[in-house]
Design a protein around this motif. Sequence first.
Motif, short mmCIF file in Angstrom:
data_model
loop_
_atom_site.label_atom_id
_atom_site.label_comp_id
_atom_site.label_asym_id
_atom_site.label_seq_id
_atom_site.Cartn_x
_atom_site.Cartn_y
_atom_site.Cartn_z
N ARG A 1 0.83 -1.22 0.00
CA ARG A 1 0.00 0.00 0.00
C ARG A 1 0.85 1.26 0.00
O ARG A 1 0.38 2.33 -0.35
N ARG A 2 2.10 1.12 0.41
CA ARG A 2 3.04 2.25 0.37
C ARG A 2 3.85 2.24 -0.92
O ARG A 2 4.85 2.95 -1.03
N ARG B 1 5.62 -0.28 -2.17
CA ARG B 1 6.83 -1.10 -2.15
C ARG B 1 6.59 -2.45 -2.82
O ARG B 1 5.52 -3.05 -2.65
#
Length: 76
Positions: free
Chosen positions: A52-53, A55
């Motif tokens: 979700r970030r 990555r």
Amino acid sequence: MNSWPSDKPSPVWMSLSRETFEAPKLEGEAHAYAVIVGGGISGLTTALALARRGRKVIVLEARRVGYGASGRANGQ
Ligand SMILES: Cc1cc2nc3c(=O)[nH]c(=O)nc-3n(C[C@H](O)[C@H](O)[C@H](O)COP(=O)(O)OP(=O)(O)OC[C@H]3O[C@@H](n4cnc5c(N)ncnc54)[C@H](O)[C@@H]3O)c2cc1C
């Protein structure tokens, strides 16, 4: 007579899910921001948070997702 732990846990939440999931075997070389060992609730939650970030994450699961305690839990 049932033996425990079963080699094939079949939690009700998994059998009721409309989603199916097949992951490819890891072959050759792969690169990621993080490699997580274990496709249980801990590993998948961590992978989801990182994804979700933005990555790239690789989850390595020796058997199948939910094979361990997460696939045997009562969900309480
Ligand atoms: C019968 C039972 C009932 C439970 N009921 C509840 C409940 O009602 N409520 C609650 O909050 N908790 C419950 N728990 C506890 C909860 O299920 C666990 O705390 C939680 O699932 C642990 O998650 P985990 O991701 O850390 O481990 P796991 O779910 O065990 O995941 C670890 C994964 O790592 C994989 N693995 C291990 N070694 C390697 C390796 N070398 N390479 C690749 N993969 C590997 C395993 O195959 C496994 O899939 C219960 C547990 C059990 C057994």
